[in-house]
Each structure stands twice: as C-alpha cells, then as structure tokens.
Design a protein around this motif. Sequence first.
Motif, PDB file in Angstrom:
ATOM      1  N   ALA B  82      30.204  33.940  33.399  1.00  0.00           N
ATOM      2  CA  ALA B  82      29.935  34.985  33.911  1.00  0.00           C
ATOM      3  C   ALA B  82      29.598  34.926  35.345  1.00  0.00           C
ATOM      4  O   ALA B  82      28.658  34.061  34.746  1.00  0.00           O
ATOM      5  CB  ALA B  82      29.014  35.637  32.956  1.00  0.00           C
ATOM      6  N   THR B  85      26.220  36.790  38.406  1.00  0.00           N
ATOM      7  CA  THR B  85      25.162  37.887  37.307  1.00  0.00           C
ATOM      8  C   THR B  85      23.391  37.487  37.615  1.00  0.00           C
ATOM      9  O   THR B  85      23.285  37.429  38.911  1.00  0.00           O
ATOM     10  CB  THR B  85      25.400  37.578  35.862  1.00  0.00           C
ATOM     11  OG1 THR B  85      24.082  35.986  35.839  1.00  0.00           O
ATOM     12  CG2 THR B  85      26.996  36.602  35.387  1.00  0.00           C
ATOM     13  N   ALA B 316      31.273  40.462  37.100  1.00  0.00           N
ATOM     14  CA  ALA B 316      30.300  40.501  36.326  1.00  0.00           C
ATOM     15  C   ALA B 316      29.411  41.435  36.623  1.00  0.00           C
ATOM     16  O   ALA B 316      28.946  42.941  35.994  1.00  0.00           O
ATOM     17  CB  ALA B 316      29.720  39.636  35.738  1.00  0.00           C
ATOM     18  N   PRO B 322      27.440  41.935  31.818  1.00  0.00           N
ATOM     19  CA  PRO B 322      28.098  40.713  31.708  1.00  0.00           C
ATOM     20  C   PRO B 322      28.828  41.150  30.073  1.00  0.00           C
ATOM     21  O   PRO B 322      30.119  40.786  30.272  1.00  0.00           O
ATOM     22  CB  PRO B 322      27.266  39.646  32.351  1.00  0.00           C
ATOM     23  CG  PRO B 322      26.593  40.391  32.592  1.00  0.00           C
ATOM     24  CD  PRO B 322      25.950  41.754  32.327  1.00  0.00           C
ATOM     25  N   LEU B 325      32.730  41.385  30.202  1.00  0.00           N
ATOM     26  CA  LEU B 325      33.646  40.750  30.274  1.00  0.00           C
ATOM     27  C   LEU B 325      35.252  41.065  29.451  1.00  0.00           C
ATOM     28  O   LEU B 325      36.122  40.301  30.364  1.00  0.00           O
ATOM     29  CB  LEU B 325      33.586  39.413  30.722  1.00  0.00           C
ATOM     30  CG  LEU B 325      32.785  39.280  31.732  1.00  0.00           C
ATOM     31  CD1 LEU B 325      31.884  37.883  31.703  1.00  0.00           C
ATOM     32  CD2 LEU B 325      33.223  38.922  33.209  1.00  0.00           C
ATOM     33  N   ASN B 326      34.596  40.545  28.653  1.00  0.00           N
ATOM     34  CA  ASN B 326      36.274  40.641  27.556  1.00  0.00           C
ATOM     35  C   ASN B 326      36.781  42.567  27.440  1.00  0.00           C
ATOM     36  O   ASN B 326      38.236  41.919  27.546  1.00  0.00           O
ATOM     37  CB  ASN B 326      35.838  40.364  26.097  1.00  0.00           C
ATOM     38  CG  ASN B 326      34.381  40.278  25.568  1.00  0.00           C
ATOM     39  OD1 ASN B 326      33.831  41.402  26.064  1.00  0.00           O
ATOM     40  ND2 ASN B 326      34.300  40.075  23.952  1.00  0.00           N
ATOM     41  N   TYR B 328      36.818  44.600  29.558  1.00  0.00           N
ATOM     42  CA  TYR B 328      37.468  44.092  31.679  1.00  0.00           C
ATOM     43  C   TYR B 328      38.500  43.066  31.386  1.00  0.00           C
ATOM     44  O   TYR B 328      39.822  43.763  32.010  1.00  0.00           O
ATOM     45  CB  TYR B 328      36.407  43.787  31.932  1.00  0.00           C
ATOM     46  CG  TYR B 328      35.524  45.109  32.597  1.00  0.00           C
ATOM     47  CD1 TYR B 328      34.948  45.937  31.691  1.00  0.00           C
ATOM     48  CD2 TYR B 328      35.452  45.516  33.662  1.00  0.00           C
ATOM     49  CE1 TYR B 328      34.106  46.804  32.024  1.00  0.00           C
ATOM     50  CE2 TYR B 328      34.885  45.898  34.443  1.00  0.00           C
ATOM     51  CZ  TYR B 328      33.620  47.215  33.711  1.00  0.00           C
ATOM     52  OH  TYR B 328      33.269  48.117  34.180  1.00  0.00           O
ATOM     53  N   ILE B 353      38.272  34.932  32.737  1.00  0.00           N
ATOM     54  CA  ILE B 353      36.519  35.628  32.222  1.00  0.00           C
ATOM     55  C   ILE B 353      36.167  33.616  31.561  1.00  0.00           C
ATOM     56  O   ILE B 353      35.739  33.420  30.746  1.00  0.00           O
ATOM     57  CB  ILE B 353      36.076  36.349  31.585  1.00  0.00           C
ATOM     58  CG1 ILE B 353      37.436  36.460  30.081  1.00  0.00           C
ATOM     59  CG2 ILE B 353      36.649  37.615  31.724  1.00  0.00           C
ATOM     60  CD1 ILE B 353      36.594  37.042  28.941  1.00  0.00           C
TER      61      ILE B 353
END
Lengths: 455, 429
Positions: B82, B85, B316, B322, B325-326, B328, B353
């Motif tokens: 990430a 952040t 992130a 964060p 992320l996956n 997104y 990512i």
Amino acid sequence: MRITARTIATGIAAAALAACSTTGQTKTESASAAQAFDKNPFPSTYERYPGRPTALVGATVYDGAGNRIENGTVLFRDGEVVAVGDASLSTEGYDRIDGSGKFVTPGIIDIHSHLGDYPTPSVAAHSDGNEATSPTTPEVWAEHSVWPQDPGFSRALANGGVTSLQILPGSANLMGGRSATLKNVPARTVQGMKFPGAPYGFKMACGENPKRVYGNRGRMPSTRMGNFAVNRQTWLDAKAYDGKKRDLGKETLKGVLDGEILVHNHCYRADEMALVMDMAKEMGYQVSAFHHAVESYKIGDLLRENGVCSAIWADWYGFKMEAYDGILENAALLYQAGACVVIHSDDANGIQRLNQEAAKAQAAGLRLGLDIPDAEVIRWITLNAAKAMGIDGMTGSLEPGKMADVVLWNGDPLSVYSRPEKVWIDGALMFDAMDRKRRPVSDFELGQPGEGDVK
Amino acid sequence: MTRALTFAASAIALAFAAPAAAQSVAITNATVATGDGSDPIEGATVVVQGGKVVAAGTGVAVPAGVPVLDGSGTWVTPGLFATMTSLGLWDVGAVSESNDTRASDSPFSAALDVAPAINPASQHIAIHRAAGITRAASTVLPTGEIFGGQGAIIDLGADGDAVVEARAFQTVAMGEYGARISGGSRAAMYTALRNALFEARAYANGTWDGADAMLPRADAEALGAVLSGRQPLMIAVERASDIRTVLGLKREFPRLDLVLVGASEGWLVANEIAAAGVPVIADGLDDLPQGFDELGSTQSNVGRMVKAGVRVAINASAMENPRNLNQYAGNLVALTRIPGADGLSWGQAFAAISSVPAAISGMDGKAGVLAPGAMGDLVVWDGDPLEVSSAPIRVYIDGVEQPLDNHQSRLKERYRDLDESDLPKAYDW
C-alpha cells in the motif's frame, strides 16, 4: 416527449396528505387552531420518461424482497412492473432483452446521500449541506440546496444502478432539517427529480458532531448531555406549538410527531442509540433508521424490538472516536438478530458501489458462519432502504404495480467484476452501457475535458 | 467466488497446522499470482526459505526441511503493498492527540521524518495486516507548506520494528491544494518549489546563507536527497497542465526522481508521462470533478495510462481504508467489459497493488512479487484476492506467519451473540 403524470404516484401523494391531516387526537386539536397552510409548496414535477414494454428474460432475478428466480422473466410497461416469474411467463407484446448469464435487481436505493447539497466540484460556493449556524435547524429543507447539475448523480446511476436516493442535510446539527427523496433522473429543477408521493425525512444527529461544532463556539451543546437537553426541550416546545403563527421548524417537528415525516438519526454508538429510542418514546415519535450506526451489532435485539433500521457502511471505522468499534460483521450480526439492515453511502464515490459494499458485509458474515442468501443481501440496498424512507409501497422491489425501477447487471451484482449494463427508471431506459448516448452529461460537464466519457 | 470454495478454504484453514515463527514455508497446489503482471497460475507451489522467496510456479520441488502446507482451494499472492498511506500514524482520525498525519503548526516541512512517529502496535496496522497488506509507504501530509516531509517504508509485522527504510521519499503538494497553501496561486507554488530546490542546492554546495534563506536549515538540508535523486519526490498533482509543468521540472533539476500522485487527468497526457518515464500513483476510481483540476476524472484513467506505457500503482490515500486496495483493483478489471472504458487485466490490476507500488518505492524485485530473492511476504486467500468476498486466511512477513487478530476481530467474537444471562459482555473475552 414526456408522458402524462403518473396517476398512481399522484394518488398516493394525495392520500398521504389527506391521512396526515387527520392523524392523532392532539393533532386534530392543534389543527383546529392552526391556520391552513400548504404542506407541499414545492411539489414534485417529476414525470416518467417514455419507455418500451420490456421483457427481461433468462437472467437470475433478485426481486429485492428476498426472492431469487433462476432463468427469470421480468415484464414491465407503462412505467410499472407487470409480472415477475420464471421462463413460462408470456412475453408477447414486449421487447425481449436476453439476460442470459446476467442478473436483474430492483433499482438500487441510497438512503444517505449528499449529492446536490455537497456537489462536485466541491468548492466553498457549493457547500450547501450543513446550516451550521444553530444546533437545531428543523426549518431548513435539503431540497432547497440541491443542485440538479451535480455530476455525481450520473455516476451513481451509471456505476451504481442507483434509481432513488435520499438527500439529507448534514450532521453538524442535532436537528439538521428535512431530507429530499429523489428519483435519479437528470432534471432542470429539483422538483423535476422529487420522488412523487415520498414522505419527507427529518435528519437528526447524535454525538460528536453537534457538541463539537457548537461547543467550539462556546455555546450549548458542548457535551452529549447537552445534546439531549437541547433535543428534549426542542421537542417539548414543538409539542406545545399551537400553529397560530406559522413556524417552519415547528411545522416539521409536528410532522414528525404526527408520523408524516420519518426520522433519520445519525448515531454511531450503541448506548447513544438506546438513549435516543427512549427519548423518542418519551416525546412520541418513531426513529425510522439510525444512520452511520457502526455499533448497531451491540444492540441488535433492541433495534429489532423497536423496529428501527440501521443504515450502515460495510467497513468504515476509526475515523472518529465514535467509529472506533466499527466492524465488518455489523450487518450480518444485525441480520442474525432479526433487525433491519440498510447499506448506505454518505459518499459521492461510495454510492457508485453499494452493491459491492453489501457483498463485503455479506462475506464478513459468512466467515463468521452466518450464511446470508444473496437475495436477502440485495434487499439491504433496495427494499429495506425503501422501507426506511417510506417509499416501499412504490419501489424497492420487483412486484406488479410498483415502479419499473430496474437494473440489468452484466454479472452477479455481488461480484466486484460486475457493472450495471442497463438501468430503467419508471420503465424508461436512463442508462445503457452499450449505448454512449444513454449516458447523462450535466450542464456543468459540457465542453469540459472528458465530456461524455464513460466515467 | 463460489460458496463451495469458501467452505473448502475454511476447511483448509483449519487443517493447516500453525507453524511456529519459522522463516521457511512451502504452500502447494494453490492458485498463485506472482504480482508481476502475469495471469494467476493454477496448481502452483510457492517456497519461502530463510525469509526469502525461493521459487513460485508449477513444477517446483520443495526443499527438505521446509514445512509444507496444502493450499488446495486457496490463492497465494505476495503481500499487498500500500503506497501513500498513513498506516501507523493514527489511532483515531479525528482525535488529534492520536493523529500524527499532519504537522501544520511545525516550523519544518521537508525535514519532517515520519519514521520515529510510526507505531507498530497501532490498530490501523493490525487491521490492515489482516487484510493482506504486508508493506506500506507511510507519510505525513503536506499541510502548512507544500512539502510534507520524508516518508518511510514499513512492514506490517507484529513486532516492534516496523520501519524498513526511513526517509525513503519526499512528498510535495502541487495543483489547487499546493497553490492554496503556498500563497494562493500556482504562480506562488512553483516559485516556492523552485526556491526550495535552489536553497537545497546552495546548502549542498556549501553556499547556503541562513540569513537570506526562506527555508529552515533542516528543510534545506533534507531537500538535498530530492535534488540528487536519492529520494523520489512524490508530487500530488491532478490537472493535465500541472502534470506537464511538473514533468518539465527535470529540465532545470535533471536528477529529480519524480513520481506523480493522484494524476486524475493523467490520461489526457499519458504519452508525455510515459515518454518521461515517470511512474504514477493514481487515484484508482476517481470519476468526479472533485475540483477544477480534476474535471477530466474517469475510472478509465489508470487503464489508459497503462495502455500508454506508464507504470501505475493504485493510491491508498484516495480510499476510505487501504484495505480496499484489492476492491479498487477488481473494479479496474470490471471496466474491461464496458465498451469505451479502459480497464486492466487481472494480472495488471494485481500488479498495481503489489509489485508496481513496491518498485516505485525502491523495492523492485524485493517486495510485492513472488520471485526468487524477494522478501517472503505471502498471503493465503480464501478466494480470488480481487473479489470483495475474499479475505486472507494466512499472512506471512519475511516468512514468519503473522497473527490476524485485532480490536475488530475481538469485538466480533464478543458480539457473536447478545447473551448476558450469566455475566455482562465485559467478562466475555
């Protein structure tokens, strides 16, 4: 070419208003002393757009009311759902759309949005969501802030399949004002978006926001006990209101006490929700839904017993002290307790992915051993939202006679890989991913970089 | 992900014998995504030995002495990386006492060093570890001045030593926000930036005169690493014209190691970004004209830049947490099915990512990838890691299995039921 006004919706609106004027004994007494006034001075001018008689066939159908039909058929014409069933339903007289491998749901409903009130571009000139000048502003109406040209409406439609949404005033105030329930169609005026016959909502807020905003100005409330004191006194004053001199705030509070206006109470903490439910009993009103209710899972039993929905995010937590105990299992644990779950966004981006948020909440439950059927999870973003907004008689599920607010998804709506392919509002095709001209472009976006892009 | 697979994965999770704090592990028969942009490989094996990845793929033999876990039904990936952040810098966002992400009242800006502020025991870190993030770039945000300070690369391991590399990069706010905080105009912002770099050059050359300087000495000193290219400069910028101007900085300061952050209008100048060889940490799904510098925002931004040859990581800081992320990345894959939209292949999306943000952070080939010699950061998932219904069932950092419990998981266990017939909930732990 517009179609003539929806007679059903108009009828419902008229009936609701008629019912309002004769509800309750105290109401009748005060009404006799009060001047007659127009309770609907900004009436909806929304009219459904033209649509073709349409048969969606071959898709997996979630009707929003908890049912799943494989290889289903959904028929709609003249703005209304005509029938929902299996492949044996006759589609004669309808345009057939092959939904094989696809999914159909009711239009998605966001119970908590600030689109239009906090539109993009989010510049100070557009900051119209919080009348943060007094801890109680029951006199303000969110619809008077809505900018219909907010590009966010189209993103919610195209990416989120959102067909109806409630615009709430913000949460700086204990009593923020009336909400506006809209159909997600582009319109030149807010009246052109107003959901015909929808009751008003009333925004209240617990906890940190009001005491911070006003405490920082050295005025009441500066504590949670101050929050309750101001709320209770305001309710008591409203109950004593005789209506002789018009008072916009008290008219709204009276509307709540009479059950015409539904309370949407921003409230994070379980202990605070319990106090609000007692205050509501004391004052004689009902909370329709707690919003941002990250701790609802701690009091699922109380919420069930009191018939209060929880409108929640899937996974927001930690951004403020009262959000510290947010957990992903909130929705699943509420469902287990038999309480009403609604997934909301409160966010111009999140509203584009309510289906995914619901899926995250479902998956967290499954890891806890709670296997909640997909068809029930779809209800969290359709019929339950409609119920808490008082429009479940008109939309929120695919049932004969209801508005034909329909989404055809190109895959399982609970998968990250799926997107709305077509969205109908009152039977009119308002978004089509396969046709770039069925993509609304707001006035603001004309001539700008990216005009008409897929977004 | 099918429900059957979930149950299969849960059963496997139970079947795994919890290894001790070993630095070696092999997982066989899994679907393996290496993070390098390629497609997932079914029936593959990953071997970690001595805390480093030894092999990943099919036909991999497990060396003697390495504990073997059957990964049937699971996915194995490198740990997620990430970037941009605030992990480890706050407990509660709105509780300022617990929040070290801003230093608006400090006399310093570029010199701010986030490393000593990182709290490895923060719940924010524990929760994101459980979400499959094993490494991150954390940074203070620019507030009082355009420079935010020096960010750190951290790991999310459950130990007291989070900082992998201190002072790993510098951040600077450009565009609308940068203009506001540097005097009210982009004209002031670019003058402030150029002046800062000139003063840093003077400091590095030994010609800096404190009496004349605008920057505190510590800031002038810190910016030497940016000027020399030792520290990447993460530039928050959105508008196409600002991106062009920023790319032009290299004419005057040729050694700058530029990284664009945000870049909502990057797709409008994607070829120029690619030609400059500048990577982008992009806001994955922004599609609203949030400001006048983001009028061209579209979810296709990332896909279009990648198509043009730009290396793109997902930012992130542009999401609620964060740990999304996956989600997104999965959304960017979904775009490939929409006519007119530009998305990413599954492998490209996962790289955005994992390996790409790691590489941008100076850890190319070391983090975010399952390749020989890379850090032994593994996540075992109960399904497709880009799917919203999937979750990690095991997380390894440097080959050491990590605890996945935290405040949230403890609350979940306490409130599985509401039974208080014996004792209050406070005794339920």
